[in-house]
Enzyme design. Sequence first.
Site, PDB file in Angstrom:
ATOM      1  N   LYS A 114      -8.206   0.664  -4.861  1.00 28.71           N
ATOM      2  CA  LYS A 114      -9.367   0.096  -4.173  1.00 28.71           C
ATOM      3  C   LYS A 114     -10.662   0.818  -4.531  1.00 28.71           C
ATOM      4  CE  LYS A 114      -6.795  -1.318   0.003  1.00 28.71           C
ATOM      5  NZ  LYS A 114      -6.966  -2.777  -0.102  1.00 28.71           N
TER       6      LYS A 114
ATOM      7  N   ASP B 270       0.839  -1.194   0.000  1.00 35.05           N
ATOM      8  CA  ASP B 270       0.000   0.000   0.000  1.00 35.05           C
ATOM      9  C   ASP B 270       0.876   1.247   0.000  1.00 35.05           C
ATOM     10  OD1 ASP B 270      -2.212  -1.600   0.141  1.00 35.05           O
ATOM     11  OD2 ASP B 270      -2.817  -0.991   2.164  1.00 35.05           O
TER      12      ASP B 270
ATOM     13  N   SER C  38      -0.438  -1.158   6.192  1.00 34.50           N
ATOM     14  CA  SER C  38       0.175  -0.176   7.092  1.00 34.50           C
ATOM     15  C   SER C  38       1.551  -0.602   7.578  1.00 34.50           C
ATOM     16  CB  SER C  38      -0.751   0.049   8.292  1.00 34.50           C
ATOM     17  OG  SER C  38      -2.076   0.270   7.878  1.00 34.50           O
TER      18      SER C  38
ATOM     19  N   GLY D 270      -4.914  -2.691   9.070  1.00 36.00           N
ATOM     20  CA  GLY D 270      -4.575  -1.525   9.860  1.00 36.00           C
ATOM     21  C   GLY D 270      -4.260  -1.796  11.312  1.00 36.00           C
TER      22      GLY D 270
END
EC number: 4.3.3.6
Length: 335
Positions: free
Chosen positions: A87, A30, A279, A159
């Site tokens: 996304k 990400d 993350s 996350g």
Amino acid sequence: MGKLDVIQAKGTERLKRGFAKMVKGGVIMDVTNAEQARIAEEAGAVSVMALHRVPADIRKAGGVARMAPIEKIQEIMDAVTIPVMAKVRIGHVAEAKILEALGVDMIDESEVLTPSDPFFHIDKREFTVPFVCGARNLGEAVRRIWEGAAMIRTKGEAGTGNIVEAVRHVRLVAEGIRQIQAMTDDQVYAVAEKFAEPYLRLSLNVKEIAGLPQRVLDNEPIYGHYTYREIVDGLYKILLEIKKLGRLPVVNFAAGGVATPADAALMMQMGMDGVFVGSGIFKSSNPPKMAKAIVEAVNHWDEPDVLVEISKEIGEPMRGQDIEELEVRLEERGV
């Protein structure tokens, strides 16, 4: 293959799954800007996922999480040579059409964003761009594959930096496959009927409101133009393929909670085809080192001596969260 054949082949199931196989054995990271995208590419990521915020920040911010701004995605696409994914919200066909027109390489219909449709996921067969979707168990995986997903990933609990839910989902899918392999074809068909039940919710809800019998006819369309029996037959075909292969018929990645090289190696040891890291990279104390270490851990997952060296001097991983303390469980989104 001539130019006409290439055009005709665009968007076929075979082509979509072929793209997914290209990233097999790698790490997808990400990223939220061009600088992070370049760090990911230099570390050896096979692809990047373009977001407005990483999952930890999405969770912290609350509110409605939507598709990233187009300018942000374009900035990331312009910064790297590796494939770029993005996304969309569960069921949000318009967001998906926009990303397809933009030219992203793959779309993630993701529970990390706020769902837009309480009843259905996108019919991914209507698109030329391939999709990846999350799954907590075999039923969710088979439904997404029937809808046209070219890649499956665990949902985990994005996350959090906590691998426990990803492990749970890997085990649930694996055990589901093991049990399917022990069944007769008639038993597998009964499972397909059970797996088709979530598609009935809208029709049964409307019938309940209208005071009608809670019954859906075999020839009654319940998902687009698909009838209940067509859905069951489609799920049954996929389950038979799974029974024969002993695995999902598409690439299957781990995601949700991967925060260290050891987490990544664990996912590979459990039979995953690769790893998404959200993350875990850019919430660590040294993103470039953590990114490279996780890529190397995926490449050397079965070499403990190498993993020892990989795990040295990489800084502090992201601060994790206890799953039991979460107010919102992202993994529960979707059907």
